[in-house]
Design a protein around this motif. Sequence first.
Motif, PDB file in Angstrom:
ATOM      1  N   SER A   1       0.825  -1.052  -0.149  1.00 41.15           N
ATOM      2  CA  SER A   1       0.100  -0.095  -0.026  1.00 41.15           C
ATOM      3  C   SER A   1       0.702   1.288   0.090  1.00 41.15           C
ATOM      4  N   TYR A   2       0.288   2.392  -0.498  1.00 41.78           N
ATOM      5  CA  TYR A   2       1.002   3.697  -0.467  1.00 41.78           C
ATOM      6  C   TYR A   2       0.103   4.850  -0.468  1.00 41.78           C
ATOM      7  N   GLN A   3       0.514   5.809  -0.078  1.00 43.98           N
ATOM      8  CA  GLN A   3      -0.308   7.149   0.353  1.00 43.98           C
ATOM      9  C   GLN A   3       0.651   8.141  -0.293  1.00 43.98           C
ATOM     10  N   TRP A   4       0.051   8.864  -1.300  1.00 44.59           N
ATOM     11  CA  TRP A   4       0.699   9.943  -1.841  1.00 44.59           C
ATOM     12  C   TRP A   4       0.772  11.215  -0.603  1.00 44.59           C
ATOM     13  N   LEU A   5       1.940  11.761  -0.379  1.00 43.49           N
ATOM     14  CA  LEU A   5       2.098  12.857   0.776  1.00 43.49           C
ATOM     15  C   LEU A   5       2.157  14.047   0.415  1.00 43.49           C
ATOM     16  N   PHE A   6       2.950  14.274  -0.576  1.00 42.08           N
ATOM     17  CA  PHE A   6       3.348  15.710  -1.179  1.00 42.08           C
ATOM     18  C   PHE A   6       4.303  15.613  -2.326  1.00 42.08           C
ATOM     19  N   SER A   7       4.667  17.051  -2.904  1.00 41.52           N
ATOM     20  CA  SER A   7       5.499  16.819  -4.015  1.00 41.52           C
ATOM     21  C   SER A   7       6.311  18.207  -3.952  1.00 41.52           C
ATOM     22  N   PHE A   8       7.359  18.357  -4.516  1.00 40.76           N
ATOM     23  CA  PHE A   8       8.327  19.304  -4.370  1.00 40.76           C
ATOM     24  C   PHE A   8       9.127  19.222  -6.000  1.00 40.76           C
ATOM     25  N   PRO A   9       9.454  20.454  -6.400  1.00 40.05           N
ATOM     26  CA  PRO A   9      10.342  20.358  -7.678  1.00 40.05           C
ATOM     27  C   PRO A   9      11.690  20.262  -7.319  1.00 40.05           C
TER      28      PRO A   9
ATOM     29  N   MET B   1      20.885  15.051   2.785  1.00 35.59           N
ATOM     30  CA  MET B   1      20.257  14.562   1.641  1.00 35.59           C
ATOM     31  C   MET B   1      21.022  15.128   0.279  1.00 35.59           C
ATOM     32  N   ALA B   2      20.912  14.352  -0.623  1.00 35.49           N
ATOM     33  CA  ALA B   2      21.749  14.608  -2.085  1.00 35.49           C
ATOM     34  C   ALA B   2      20.922  15.931  -2.927  1.00 35.49           C
ATOM     35  N   PHE B   3      19.676  15.862  -2.883  1.00 35.65           N
ATOM     36  CA  PHE B   3      18.886  16.859  -3.547  1.00 35.65           C
ATOM     37  C   PHE B   3      18.100  17.739  -2.822  1.00 35.65           C
ATOM     38  N   VAL B   4      17.762  19.277  -3.438  1.00 38.21           N
ATOM     39  CA  VAL B   4      16.977  19.960  -2.651  1.00 38.21           C
ATOM     40  C   VAL B   4      15.637  19.613  -2.281  1.00 38.21           C
ATOM     41  N   SER B   5      15.103  18.790  -3.445  1.00 36.92           N
ATOM     42  CA  SER B   5      13.533  18.238  -3.173  1.00 36.92           C
ATOM     43  C   SER B   5      13.728  17.413  -1.832  1.00 36.92           C
ATOM     44  N   MET B   6      14.613  16.366  -1.842  1.00 36.37           N
ATOM     45  CA  MET B   6      14.891  15.556  -0.557  1.00 36.37           C
ATOM     46  C   MET B   6      14.915  16.393   0.926  1.00 36.37           C
ATOM     47  N   GLN B   7      15.669  17.482   0.790  1.00 41.09           N
ATOM     48  CA  GLN B   7      15.898  18.220   1.680  1.00 41.09           C
ATOM     49  C   GLN B   7      14.372  18.671   2.351  1.00 41.09           C
ATOM     50  N   ASN B   8      13.963  19.309   1.104  1.00 37.06           N
ATOM     51  CA  ASN B   8      12.589  19.940   1.770  1.00 37.06           C
ATOM     52  C   ASN B   8      11.722  18.755   2.425  1.00 37.06           C
ATOM     53  N   ALA B   9      11.604  17.689   1.779  1.00 36.04           N
ATOM     54  CA  ALA B   9      10.753  16.607   2.101  1.00 36.04           C
ATOM     55  C   ALA B   9      11.250  15.944   3.642  1.00 36.04           C
ATOM     56  N   VAL B  10      12.658  15.987   3.956  1.00 36.88           N
ATOM     57  CA  VAL B  10      13.021  15.642   5.388  1.00 36.88           C
ATOM     58  C   VAL B  10      12.350  16.602   6.297  1.00 36.88           C
ATOM     59  N   ARG B  11      12.192  17.880   6.057  1.00 35.08           N
ATOM     60  CA  ARG B  11      11.762  18.955   6.817  1.00 35.08           C
ATOM     61  C   ARG B  11      10.226  18.613   7.105  1.00 35.08           C
ATOM     62  N   LYS B  12       9.457  18.523   5.915  1.00 33.05           N
ATOM     63  CA  LYS B  12       8.131  18.358   5.865  1.00 33.05           C
ATOM     64  C   LYS B  12       7.714  16.563   6.542  1.00 33.05           C
ATOM     65  N   LEU B  13       8.587  15.918   6.298  1.00 35.82           N
ATOM     66  CA  LEU B  13       8.262  14.571   6.920  1.00 35.82           C
ATOM     67  C   LEU B  13       8.404  14.843   8.297  1.00 35.82           C
ATOM     68  N   LYS B  14       9.359  15.332   8.936  1.00 33.74           N
ATOM     69  CA  LYS B  14       9.527  15.424  10.333  1.00 33.74           C
ATOM     70  C   LYS B  14       8.248  16.204  10.895  1.00 33.74           C
ATOM     71  N   LYS B  15       7.893  17.223  10.129  1.00 33.67           N
ATOM     72  CA  LYS B  15       6.739  17.957  10.793  1.00 33.67           C
ATOM     73  C   LYS B  15       5.522  17.285  10.848  1.00 33.67           C
ATOM     74  N   LEU B  16       5.197  16.485   9.647  1.00 26.84           N
ATOM     75  CA  LEU B  16       4.123  15.442   9.702  1.00 26.84           C
ATOM     76  C   LEU B  16       4.175  14.430  10.802  1.00 26.84           C
ATOM     77  N   HIS B  17       5.373  13.818  10.983  1.00 24.38           N
ATOM     78  CA  HIS B  17       5.649  12.719  11.863  1.00 24.38           C
ATOM     79  C   HIS B  17       5.282  13.144  13.238  1.00 24.38           C
ATOM     80  N   LEU B  18       5.754  14.391  13.534  1.00 20.11           N
ATOM     81  CA  LEU B  18       5.681  14.897  14.767  1.00 20.11           C
ATOM     82  C   LEU B  18       4.270  15.559  15.136  1.00 20.11           C
ATOM     83  N   GLU B  19       3.491  15.602  14.251  1.00 22.12           N
ATOM     84  CA  GLU B  19       1.903  15.899  14.576  1.00 22.12           C
ATOM     85  C   GLU B  19       1.250  14.840  14.930  1.00 22.12           C
ATOM     86  N   LYS B  20       1.791  13.623  14.485  1.00 21.41           N
ATOM     87  CA  LYS B  20       0.926  12.367  14.896  1.00 21.41           C
ATOM     88  C   LYS B  20       1.051  12.055  16.270  1.00 21.41           C
TER      89      LYS B  20
END
Length: 140
Positions: free
Chosen positions: A64-72, A121-140
């Motif tokens: 299973s999978y869930q789309w979370l967000f996107s970044f350029p 992380m290697a790429f800017v989108s991955m760096q942004n994703a780490v920030r976002k993922l931490k925020k989402l994970h901490l809200e749970k």
Amino acid sequence: MFVNPAASVVCFIISDSKVLVARRAFEPEKGALDFPGGFVDPGESLEEAVVREMKEETHLNVVSYQWLFSFPNKYFYSGIEVPTTDNFFLCKVSDLSLLHAEDDVAELIWIPLKDLQPEDMAFVSMQNAVRKLKKLHLEK
């Protein structure tokens, strides 16, 4: 002339507050940390690409999978800048014991999400994703 972005998928697997990261085996950014994923093939959906890329890079079967967000992002390859739209998915797999680095992944590493830093992380989108993922994970 239109320069449309290429679609890509990025897969998060989280287990026991740790996130699975991949070390890149090839350029661009050889040796840097990344998440499993890759470009969407012509005629393929985002969801099909998630399942295929996870199997190719980790040998894991996505159930299973869930789309979370996107970044350029900008992906530099062979002197060409390819604009991308990176789509991030939270994935569940059937059996973590099958985990094995394959394809363009040098190694797979479990890192506590709290310890993972964007600049690792290697790429800017991955760096942004780490920030976002931490925020989402901490809200749970």
